[in-house]
Enzyme design. Structure first.
Site, PDB file in Angstrom:
ATOM      1  CG  ASP A   1      76.667  65.656   8.835  1.00 32.39           C
ATOM      2  OD1 ASP A   1      76.523  65.634  10.024  1.00 32.39           O
ATOM      3  OD2 ASP A   1      76.835  64.592   8.111  1.00 32.39           O
TER       4      ASP A   1
ATOM      5  CG  MET B   1      79.974  66.390  -4.611  1.00 28.60           C
ATOM      6  SD  MET B   1      79.217  64.736  -4.705  1.00 28.60           S
ATOM      7  CE  MET B   1      77.402  65.321  -4.991  1.00 28.60           C
TER       8      MET B   1
ATOM      9  CE  LYS C   1      74.175  58.873   8.831  1.00 29.24           C
ATOM     10  NZ  LYS C   1      73.697  59.641   7.509  1.00 29.24           N
ATOM     11  CG  ASN C   2      74.045  57.413   3.577  1.00 30.54           C
ATOM     12  OD1 ASN C   2      73.540  58.028   4.626  1.00 30.54           O
ATOM     13  ND2 ASN C   2      75.181  57.747   3.183  1.00 30.54           N
TER      14      ASN C   2
ATOM     15  CG  ASP D   1      79.079  60.726   3.266  1.00 31.60           C
ATOM     16  OD1 ASP D   1      78.763  62.044   2.997  1.00 31.60           O
ATOM     17  OD2 ASP D   1      78.115  60.220   3.302  1.00 31.60           O
TER      18      ASP D   1
ATOM     19  NE  ARG E   1      70.321  67.474   2.956  1.00 28.75           N
ATOM     20  CZ  ARG E   1      69.600  68.492   2.434  1.00 28.75           C
ATOM     21  NH1 ARG E   1      69.527  69.449   3.391  1.00 28.75           N
ATOM     22  NH2 ARG E   1      69.573  69.006   1.324  1.00 28.75           N
TER      23      ARG E   1
END
Length: 425
Positions: free
Chosen positions: A117, A334, A22-23, A312, A93
């Site tokens: 998110d 983070m 996905k990223n 994540d 985002r």
């Protein structure tokens, strides 16, 4: 509103194919803005965030042709606008990733504040400062407006190893004059995917996989075909699912090289797996005990920029820890709001002390019971699915749109490996 109904207490079994990253898909869609020629992306996950990014790409005048289940041909022969539509931007985002490509090709980018998110304060200053270093003017007035007569390569030091800031600077600098050096660059596998795509389009990016990237600007990029790598976040989620349900699972189409940071963390919980060339297998017989540090000290799992453990997956590891004998500290460094979902696990019977917004002390094993849950974000939502799968009784998970932003056809794929899950509403 749709919800998931999950009947827990049944082990998973069989084989499941991991989806594309996905990223990696999101910045690679944005990168297609950089050329007038078609770009064919393969192994693209069929998820909500991808759909939103494709909607934004079409808004610029681009065409999107779906070829098969996981292939998209993207073509933007003429850039008709440099404005990202507000409604779409507020859903994801990653909409901020269009700033660099629009600046590089159209010398302007207008973006509403991005959505995504709600996991804590997610600053954008690193993007602004880095793009300004290349010659962009940045104006903040309800929307973010970037403009530049030209972009000129320079030394860019990122004040944090931000994945999306690294990707934005990469895409802005490939068409800039001269050489750009990005120091303290993010080096995650999805950043590497973007670098390889850009090079396949004719860019000159070196230092891939390191924290120093060098980009020699070129006058134009061309079309190409590129296959995205596997989603190691999904691999970690599926390993966790096998562990908490005491199931035996083989996960295929995996890039095992990306799993090393995960392996160190899972081993602290007594979890091991076997690796084949492009697959991992999790055995149902795991000795789920916390491996304490030397001297009997409580160990911790903490996150950080790659190659540290990825943030994540801290939500997933929190649920796994509830099923392991012993005490472990989960330290989410983070994002200060990501751990707030643990109150839902506590209502299910988990023994967790939330020390502060960043740290949770988990004591296991805990016998979880079904509950009514609301997914706050994509990763916590998937963690709730894991908790529901190992809990006694039935759980209802609401706000599943958040989960489906990051996990392809989740209900169908989990049903195929034995999970009793249904989508209702």
């Amino acid at each position: 509103m749709s919800c998931y109904r999950v009947e827990g207490g049944f082990p998973v079994s069989g084989c499941i194919r991991v989806c594309g990253n996905k990223n990696a898909a999101l910045p690679c869609i944005a990168a297609a803005v950089l050329t007038q020629e078609p770009v064919l992306l393969q192994n693209v996950p069929d998820i909500e965030d991808v759909a939103v990014m494709l909607t934004i790409f079409r808004a610029f005048g681009g065409s999107v042709e779906r070829r098969g289940n996981h292939e998209y041909m993207l073509h933007l022969p003429q850039l008709q606008t440099c404005e990202v539509p507000c409604e779409a931007a507020q859903k994801v985002r990653a909409s901020i990733l269009f700033a660099g490509p629009l600046l590089a090709r159209g010398r302007k980018a207008v973006l509403p504040p991005p959505g995504g998110d709600v996991i804590g304060r997610r600053r954008l200053d690193t993007h602004f400062l880095a793009l300004a270093a290349l010659g962009a003017q940045v104006r903040l007035d309800g929307v973010f407006t970037f403009s530049a007569n030209k972009l000129v390569g320079c030394d860019v030091f990122l004040d944090e190893a931000s994945v999306t800031a690294t990707e934005n600077v990469l895409m802005a600098s490939v068409l800039a004059e001269g050489v750009t050096v990005i120091t303290n660059a993010a080096s995650e596998p999805h950043v590497q995917d973007l670098c390889h795509l850009l090079n396949a389009m004719g860019a000159r990016v070196s230092g891939i996989g390191s924290n120093v990237l060098t980009i020699e600007g070129v006058s134009a990029l061309h079309g190409t075909t590129y296959t995205l790598g596997a989603d190691f976040m999904e691999v970690g989620s599926l390993i966790g699912l096998a562990v908490v349900t005491r199931g035996a699972l083989t996960i295929s189409d995996v890039n095992v090289r990306d799993l090393r940071p995960l392996g160190f963390a899972f081993k602290k919980l007594g979890v091991i797996w076997s690796e084949q060339e492009h697959a991992v297998s999790v055995s149902a017989s795991q000795d789920l005990r916390v491996n304490y540090d030397f001297g009997g000290m409580i160990p911790k799992i903490d996150d950080g920029p790659w190659p540290a453990f990825p943030p994540d997956l801290t939500s997933i590891m929190t649920v796994v820890a509830t099923q392991v004998e012993g005490v472990i500290l989960i330290h989410e460094k983070m994002f200060e709001s990501r751990m707030f979902f643990v109150d839902k696990l506590i209502t299910m019977g988990a023994r967790i002390i939330l020390c502060d917004p960043h740290r949770a002390l988990v004591s296991g094993p805990s016998a979880l019971h079904g509950s009514d849950l609301v997914s706050p974000d994509v990763r916590a939502g998937m963690a709730m699915v894991l908790a529901a799968c190992c809990a006694r009784g039935v759980s209802i998970i609401r706000n599943v749109y958040q989960i489906e932003r990051g996990y392809e056809r989740l209900v169908e794929r989990l049903q195929a490996i034995g999970v009793r899950i249904w989508k209702e509403g």
